[in-house]
Design an enzyme around this catalytic site. Structure first.
Site, PDB file in Angstrom:
ATOM      1  N   ARG A 234       0.864  -1.184   0.000  1.00  0.00           N
ATOM      2  CA  ARG A 234       0.000   0.000   0.000  1.00  0.00           C
ATOM      3  C   ARG A 234       0.899   1.232   0.000  1.00  0.00           C
ATOM      4  O   ARG A 234       1.928   1.263   0.692  1.00  0.00           O
ATOM      5  CB  ARG A 234      -0.927   0.036   1.226  1.00  0.00           C
ATOM      6  CG  ARG A 234      -2.128  -0.892   1.152  1.00  0.00           C
ATOM      7  CD  ARG A 234      -3.151  -0.483   0.063  1.00  0.00           C
ATOM      8  NE  ARG A 234      -4.273  -1.401  -0.014  1.00  0.00           N
ATOM      9  CZ  ARG A 234      -4.377  -2.438  -0.848  1.00  0.00           C
ATOM     10  NH1 ARG A 234      -3.393  -2.722  -1.686  1.00  0.00           N
ATOM     11  NH2 ARG A 234      -5.457  -3.194  -0.857  1.00  0.00           N
ATOM     12  N   ASP A 258       4.323  -0.341  -6.952  1.00  0.00           N
ATOM     13  CA  ASP A 258       3.076  -0.649  -7.650  1.00  0.00           C
ATOM     14  C   ASP A 258       1.928   0.110  -6.991  1.00  0.00           C
ATOM     15  O   ASP A 258       0.787   0.015  -7.444  1.00  0.00           O
ATOM     16  CB  ASP A 258       2.822  -2.169  -7.578  1.00  0.00           C
ATOM     17  CG  ASP A 258       1.612  -2.596  -8.393  1.00  0.00           C
ATOM     18  OD1 ASP A 258       1.553  -2.221  -9.587  1.00  0.00           O
ATOM     19  OD2 ASP A 258       0.725  -3.276  -7.844  1.00  0.00           O
ATOM     20  N   GLU A 263      -2.564   7.523  -5.021  1.00  0.00           N
ATOM     21  CA  GLU A 263      -2.837   6.850  -6.291  1.00  0.00           C
ATOM     22  C   GLU A 263      -4.273   6.983  -6.764  1.00  0.00           C
ATOM     23  O   GLU A 263      -4.543   6.883  -7.958  1.00  0.00           O
ATOM     24  CB  GLU A 263      -2.453   5.362  -6.219  1.00  0.00           C
ATOM     25  CG  GLU A 263      -3.325   4.529  -5.297  1.00  0.00           C
ATOM     26  CD  GLU A 263      -2.910   3.047  -5.295  1.00  0.00           C
ATOM     27  OE1 GLU A 263      -1.710   2.771  -5.147  1.00  0.00           O
ATOM     28  OE2 GLU A 263      -3.792   2.191  -5.466  1.00  0.00           O
ATOM     29  N   HIS A 295      -0.710  -0.135  -9.783  1.00  0.00           N
ATOM     30  CA  HIS A 295      -1.459  -1.134  -8.998  1.00  0.00           C
ATOM     31  C   HIS A 295      -1.907  -2.297  -9.895  1.00  0.00           C
ATOM     32  O   HIS A 295      -3.100  -2.630  -9.952  1.00  0.00           O
ATOM     33  CB  HIS A 295      -2.663  -0.466  -8.303  1.00  0.00           C
ATOM     34  CG  HIS A 295      -2.988  -1.118  -6.994  1.00  0.00           C
ATOM     35  ND1 HIS A 295      -3.203  -0.401  -5.841  1.00  0.00           N
ATOM     36  CD2 HIS A 295      -3.124  -2.422  -6.640  1.00  0.00           C
ATOM     37  CE1 HIS A 295      -3.465  -1.236  -4.844  1.00  0.00           C
ATOM     38  NE2 HIS A 295      -3.416  -2.471  -5.310  1.00  0.00           N
TER      39      HIS A 295
HETATM   40  P1  NAD Z   1      -1.504 -11.297   4.874  1.00  0.00           P
HETATM   41  O1  NAD Z   1      -2.516 -10.832   5.873  1.00  0.00           O
HETATM   42  O2  NAD Z   1      -1.489 -12.726   4.462  1.00  0.00           O
HETATM   43  O3  NAD Z   1      -0.028 -10.928   5.397  1.00  0.00           O
HETATM   44  C1  NAD Z   1       0.293  -9.711   5.973  1.00  0.00           C
HETATM   45  C2  NAD Z   1       1.435  -9.996   6.959  1.00  0.00           C
HETATM   46  O4  NAD Z   1       1.867  -8.735   7.469  1.00  0.00           O
HETATM   47  C3  NAD Z   1       1.005 -10.861   8.150  1.00  0.00           C
HETATM   48  O5  NAD Z   1       1.903 -11.946   8.303  1.00  0.00           O
HETATM   49  C4  NAD Z   1       1.086  -9.901   9.346  1.00  0.00           C
HETATM   50  O6  NAD Z   1       1.454 -10.550  10.559  1.00  0.00           O
HETATM   51  C5  NAD Z   1       2.157  -8.932   8.850  1.00  0.00           C
HETATM   52  N1  NAD Z   1       2.158  -7.668   9.571  1.00  0.00           N
HETATM   53  C6  NAD Z   1       1.106  -6.982  10.077  1.00  0.00           C
HETATM   54  N2  NAD Z   1       1.541  -5.868  10.685  1.00  0.00           N
HETATM   55  C7  NAD Z   1       2.896  -5.848  10.538  1.00  0.00           C
HETATM   56  C8  NAD Z   1       3.913  -4.953  10.944  1.00  0.00           C
HETATM   57  N3  NAD Z   1       3.619  -3.847  11.636  1.00  0.00           N
HETATM   58  N4  NAD Z   1       5.181  -5.243  10.598  1.00  0.00           N
HETATM   59  C9  NAD Z   1       5.490  -6.364   9.920  1.00  0.00           C
HETATM   60  N5  NAD Z   1       4.564  -7.256   9.518  1.00  0.00           N
HETATM   61  C10 NAD Z   1       3.287  -6.997   9.820  1.00  0.00           C
HETATM   62  O7  NAD Z   1      -1.701 -10.331   3.611  1.00  0.00           O
HETATM   63  P2  NAD Z   1      -1.218 -10.598   2.119  1.00  0.00           P
HETATM   64  O8  NAD Z   1      -2.284 -11.297   1.369  1.00  0.00           O
HETATM   65  O9  NAD Z   1       0.147 -11.160   2.142  1.00  0.00           O
HETATM   66  O10 NAD Z   1      -1.199  -9.110   1.550  1.00  0.00           O
HETATM   67  C11 NAD Z   1      -0.280  -8.140   2.034  1.00  0.00           C
HETATM   68  C12 NAD Z   1      -0.680  -6.785   1.497  1.00  0.00           C
HETATM   69  O11 NAD Z   1      -0.486  -6.760   0.087  1.00  0.00           O
HETATM   70  C13 NAD Z   1      -2.164  -6.437   1.670  1.00  0.00           C
HETATM   71  O12 NAD Z   1      -2.414  -5.866   2.929  1.00  0.00           O
HETATM   72  C14 NAD Z   1      -2.409  -5.467   0.568  1.00  0.00           C
HETATM   73  O13 NAD Z   1      -2.225  -4.157   1.080  1.00  0.00           O
HETATM   74  C15 NAD Z   1      -1.320  -5.763  -0.452  1.00  0.00           C
HETATM   75  N6  NAD Z   1      -1.843  -6.225  -1.751  1.00  0.00           N
HETATM   76  C16 NAD Z   1      -1.470  -5.561  -2.882  1.00  0.00           C
HETATM   77  C17 NAD Z   1      -1.930  -5.987  -4.122  1.00  0.00           C
HETATM   78  C18 NAD Z   1      -1.518  -5.299  -5.407  1.00  0.00           C
HETATM   79  O14 NAD Z   1      -2.127  -5.560  -6.456  1.00  0.00           O
HETATM   80  N7  NAD Z   1      -0.509  -4.447  -5.395  1.00  0.00           N
HETATM   81  C19 NAD Z   1      -2.776  -7.087  -4.197  1.00  0.00           C
HETATM   82  C20 NAD Z   1      -3.113  -7.755  -3.018  1.00  0.00           C
HETATM   83  C21 NAD Z   1      -2.653  -7.322  -1.805  1.00  0.00           C
END
Ligand code: NAD
Length: 329
Positions: A234, A258, A263, A295
């Site tokens: 994000r 990305d 955005e 994105h």
């Molecule tokens: P997920 O919930 O499986 O994993 C997120 C991880 O971050 C978890 O293991 C959690 O413990 C950890 N976390 C939370 N707070 C933290 C902190 N302060 N420091 C370190 N780690 C921390 O989520 P995911 O499916 O892996 O997705 C991650 C992120 O990717 C989403 O939140 C979303 O913002 C982003 N995303 C982007 C796109 C894109 O097209 N660019 C698509 C999907 C998701």
């Protein structure tokens, strides 16, 4: 159910209609984003289906409630664009697509790394102009480099596995440590140590009050000179003015993003004939070592199929009073 889909792109319509054929929901597609100015469009709908840049703040949510909307179905994983305390207070149900293809996003993060490093985008343009020179195309081997992964959930784990295949040393920071990643050789370290020791840092944690602007001047000063920073998570994880200063001072050697904090005014739109009213993004674009994609990390055939299927399943479970496996609480 009557469903209003906002921020519709041709691929949303294509995949949702394909998977709705046997379900027969009444779906209306709107190209416009959902925000407090567009809520009148939701009158008479049971469900609003939204994406990352629809803004469901208190004003929008109150209008949705008075228009009779009962379900907010996010067709994405992140839900930072929904004011959840207000949604809860109003009794609006929120569902999301927590995982559709973590590999799609992880592979895009790797694409950013590979492009920034080996400069294939520059070679492509050069060769089309008959320039076969190798001048300033020198990259570095990924093998044996240290990669810092912040957030080792679904996407972070998929990313670790790919980087492991490149022969990288992987250090990670997460509030939860994955036993399977540790077994693969990933070493969990404190955040400061990760920042200090990594050649490449990739962000895979969600945007929360804890992670907002986690990459700021202080964090950047802690990093190795010439570090490569990748953000597919994000935009607001990074303080943009601070990263611009770090690029100017050469502290950051490469930036691949990305996602971008502002955005919603830019991404997903063709603004090629517009005057872009965002000095920060224009400054970022001006650096030769910055690569921005709008994105698109999720944008694979596999992910789009999964997003459409899970979104429609979420709606159907709601309609049938079944437990909501993808409820945002
Ligand atoms: P997920 O919930 O499986 O994993 C997120 C991880 O971050 C978890 O293991 C959690 O413990 C950890 N976390 C939370 N707070 C933290 C902190 N302060 N420091 C370190 N780690 C921390 O989520 P995911 O499916 O892996 O997705 C991650 C992120 O990717 C989403 O939140 C979303 O913002 C982003 N995303 C982007 C796109 C894109 O097209 N660019 C698509 C999907 C998701």
């Amino acid at each position: 159910m009557k469903i209003a889909v906002f921020s519709t792109k041709p691929y949303d319509e294509q995949y949702l209609l394909k998977h709705n054929q046997e379900r027969g929901h009444d779906i209306m597609f709107f190209e416009t984003a959902l925000n407090h100015k567009t809520t009148d469009l939701t009158k008479g709908f049971d469900v609003v289906c939204v994406f990352v840049n629809d803004k469901l703040d208190a004003r929008t949510l109150n209008k949705l409630k008075s228009n009779g909307v009962r379900l907010i179905a996010l067709r994405c994983a992140g839900f930072n664009n929904v004011d959840m305390p207000v949604a809860r207070e109003l009794g609006l149900t929120v569902v999301r697509v927590p995982a559709y293809s973590p590999e799609a996003v992880a592979e895009h993060a790797v694409a950013l790394i590979m492009t920034l490093n080996r400069k294939t985008h520059k070679a492509y343009n050069r060769i089309r102009e008959g320039n076969f020179s190798l001048y300033r195309l020198i990259g570095f081997n990924l093998n044996k480099k240290t990669v810092g992964v912040i957030g080792t959930g679904k996407i972070g784990s998929a990313f670790c596995k790919i980087m492991n295949g490149f022969g990288c040393k992987i250090v990670a920071f997460d509030t939860y440590e994955s036993a399977s990643l540790k077994a693969m050789g990933v070493e969990y370290v404190p955040l400061e140590q990760l920042l200090q020791g990594s050649d490449i840092i990739s962000l895979h944690c969600p945007l929360t009050t804890d992670t907002f602007h986690m990459i700021n001047q202080k964090a950047l000063l802690n990093m190795k000179d010439g570090v490569m920073l990748i953000n597919t998570s994000r935009g607001a994880l990074i303080n943009t003015p601070d990263i611009i200063e770090a690029l100017k001072s050469r502290k950051v050697g490469y930036l691949g993003i990305d996602v971008y904090e502002q955005e919603e005014k830019l991404f997903f739109n063709d603004l090629s004939e517009n005057i872009i009213d965002d000095e920060l993004v224009l400054r970022l674009i001006s650096f030769p070592n910055v690569l921005i994609t709008s994105h698109q990390a999720f944008l694979t055939n596999e992910a789009l199929n999964q997003i459409a299927l899970i979104t429609l399943d979420n709606m159907e479970d709601f309609a049938n009073g079944k437990p909501l496996v993808n409820l945002v609480e």
